[in-house]
Design an enzyme around this catalytic site. Structure first.
Site, short mmCIF file in Angstrom:
data_model
loop_
_atom_site.label_atom_id
_atom_site.label_comp_id
_atom_site.label_asym_id
_atom_site.label_seq_id
_atom_site.Cartn_x
_atom_site.Cartn_y
_atom_site.Cartn_z
N SER A 260 1.00 -1.23 -0.07
CA SER A 260 -0.09 0.06 0.16
C SER A 260 1.00 1.37 0.10
O SER A 260 2.08 1.15 0.36
CB SER A 260 -0.89 -0.08 1.09
OG SER A 260 -0.14 0.34 2.39
N LYS A 261 0.25 2.30 -0.28
CA LYS A 261 0.89 3.61 -0.07
C LYS A 261 1.45 3.73 1.07
O LYS A 261 2.65 4.48 1.12
CB LYS A 261 -0.18 4.74 -0.52
CG LYS A 261 0.20 6.14 -0.63
CD LYS A 261 -0.75 7.00 -0.96
CE LYS A 261 -1.24 7.67 0.35
NZ LYS A 261 -1.93 8.92 0.60
N ARG A 262 0.71 3.48 2.06
CA ARG A 262 1.42 3.69 3.57
C ARG A 262 2.56 2.59 3.94
O ARG A 262 3.63 3.08 4.44
CB ARG A 262 0.27 3.10 4.50
CG ARG A 262 -0.53 4.15 4.89
CD ARG A 262 -1.38 4.27 6.15
NE ARG A 262 -2.22 5.21 6.06
CZ ARG A 262 -3.20 5.04 5.63
NH1 ARG A 262 -4.03 3.63 5.76
NH2 ARG A 262 -4.15 5.72 5.59
#
Ligand code: GLU
Length: 509
Positions: A260-262
């Site tokens: 994910s982006k995170r």
């Protein structure tokens, strides 16, 4: 393949493009081009509540950066446009109507409050066979009630009537046969109260109208497949349905779930293709482009995330990928993302790219740092000398700065422990030799000649050249890095080299 291959990338423009999204583009593109077919970009923007300004331009710019240019798109036009679903609104209602007439869809008049109430009453409420009759729709109400509601312009949505206990299946080009039991599927909304279709109706209608033959999309769309299959069956016939492949996920480096982006933020690497600034929060998420990846490397590393050509080959040009791509070599399982490996691809591509091409990319990066570049040829030469040491484009800043301007910080601390008068005499003499050459009208000499002279001078003074290399490098570069010292002298010329030696001698005095 009998009919012309036509594939599409159909993103909803809601934000930055995750590398998994670009890989979806790539696999579609490669398949199309391998089969001399067409690649279409269709913007799926029917959900007005999720509209994000700038997201469509971002997608188009990303495809352009990657060199994956669509044959048809909102920007390029084409025979099957418009390519933005919001501009196709009038097209969809007739198909929803057809489904109603055939008995495959129905009007639902439930208000948001009705639905909310039902969700409170029933855990995991699904609008499906189990509860259809408890709701306010054209199946549960009488014909007369429905007519009155319609005549009174009561807002409604149109829902698919999912058949009871039927098996729907299709042949996924990666996974083989995939089947679903319809009792697990809810009566999805097809047409919303504002007359806009939902993704489910629009994707099927547009894939049909745009003559799409193959559709490769992320694994997260697999649960939607049964609804799409039913729509194909009811509207156009299952034999018309494109061949689908649901691409496996790109996983976190430890293999634990979708990247994910995170994860990127947490682990310090990009996940989006290019920088994305959220227009609402103004928060910028770093992209591969701005981090200093070459598009060739980005495309290459994505291609081998879940695909190989059956050999150990890892470096591929786009053309080679087009020639070698086949969907049956796409792996079934998710592919772990490894940032170090991603950088390795970039390092290899920096080495492969010719120095002129690199110069075009590096120049603005250096200039942004305030480095003045007077001659293109000089930059090209410098790039040739330092490119082996650069993994990301901004590495060219530290690796080449000293070719344009004398180093400010000089690591004399690394020279001092072994510094003595003999070395001082040597470098004083070397600087004098360079000064004499300037007087004789020489600007520079070949690296090999400089090395021979240097060694000869060392020999006359009974010094080992190996002991002189580190101080010489630090004088020229400021630190313990950079390409061969004689290549540096040859490049920066006698005058500059002499000044750097003298400056350092003054610091060491
Ligand atoms: N609009 C969907 C998305 O945002 C497209 C899925 C598909 O390719 O069918 O990814």
């Amino acid at each position: 393949m009998d009919s012309k291959v036509r594939v599409r990338f159909a993103p909803s423009p809601t934000g930055g493009l995750h590398l998994g999204g670009v890989r979806t583009v790539l696999f579609n593109y490669l398949f199309a081009k391998h089969h001399k077919g067409e690649f279409i970009l269709r913007i799926e923007d029917t959900d007005q509540t999720r509209f994000v300004a700038g997201a469509e331009d971002y997608i188009q710019n990303t495809l352009a950066w990657c060199g994956l240019v669509p044959d048809e798109s909102p920007l390029h036009g084409g025979a099957y446009g418009p390519y933005r679903q919001s501009e196709r609104k009038p097209i969809y209602a007739k198909y929803a109507q057809q489904l109603i007439e055939q008995g495959n869809a129905y009007y639902a008049f439930d208000t948001p409050a009705d639905l909310e109430q039902k969700r409170k009453e029933i855990l995991n409420f699904q609008y499906s066979k189990a509860h259809r009759m408890e709701m306010k729709n054209s199946i549960s109400l009488t014909e007369q009630e429905v007519t009155t509601l319609l005549e009174n312009n009561t807002p409604y949505v149109i829902r698919i009537k999912v058949p009871d206990a039927e098996e729907v299946k299709f042949e996924d080009l990666i996974r083989g046969e995939v089947s679903f039991e319809t009792s697990q599927v809810d009566d999805k909304v097809l047409l919303k109260a504002d007359g806009m279709p939902t993704y489910h109706l629009a994707v099927v209608v547009d894939d049909h109208l745009m003559r799409i033959t193959h559709a490769f999309r992320g694994e997260e769309w697999l649960p939607s497949a049964p609804v799409h299959i039913l729509l194909w069956k009811y509207l156009f016939g299952l034999d018309q349905m494109p061949k689908w492949a649901h691409l496996p996920l790109i996983l976190k480096p430890d293999g634990n779930g979708k990247l994910s982006k995170r994860d990127g933020e947490r682990l310090g690497f990009p996940v989006f293709a290019m920088d994305w600034t959220d227009p609402a929060t103004k928060e910028t998420t770093i992209g591969f482009k701005e981090r200093g990846f070459l598009p060739e490397a980005f495309v290459n590393l994505l291609a081998v995330l879940g695909w190989n050509d059956g050999t150990d080959k890892e470096i591929f040009t786009l053309q080679e990928l087009i020639e070698g791509f086949s969907i049956d070599r796409v792996h079934k399982g998710g592919a772990k993302f490894d940032y170090e490996k991603a950088k390795w691809f970039n390092t290899e591509w920096i080495k492969q790219l010719n120095n002129q091409e690199l110069a075009k990319l590096v120049r603005p990066i250096l200039e942004k740092e305030g480095i003045e570049i007077h001659e293109d040829d000089y930059l090209v030469k410098v790039i040739g000398l330092v490119k082996e040491r650069c993994h990301l484009l901004p590495d060219f800043i530290t690796q080449s700065n000293f070719f344009f301007t004398p180093p400010i910080q000089i690591d004399t601390a690394s020279i001092l422990p072994k510094w003595d008068d003999k070395k001082k005499v040597f470098f004083t003499e070397l600087a004098k030799n360079y000064a004499a050459k300037i007087t004789d009208g020489h600007l520079t000499a070949a690296a090999s000649d400089l090395e021979t002279e240097f060694k000869n001078l060392a020999a006359t003074q009974d010094l080992k050249p190996g002991d002189l290399m580190l101080p010489f490098r630090i004088m020229l570069v400021g630190g313990k890095f950079g390409p061969g010292v004689f290549d540096i002298v040859s490049c920066i010329e006698f005058k500059d080299a002499m000044q750097r030696i003298n400056h350092c001698l003054s610091l060491l005095a």
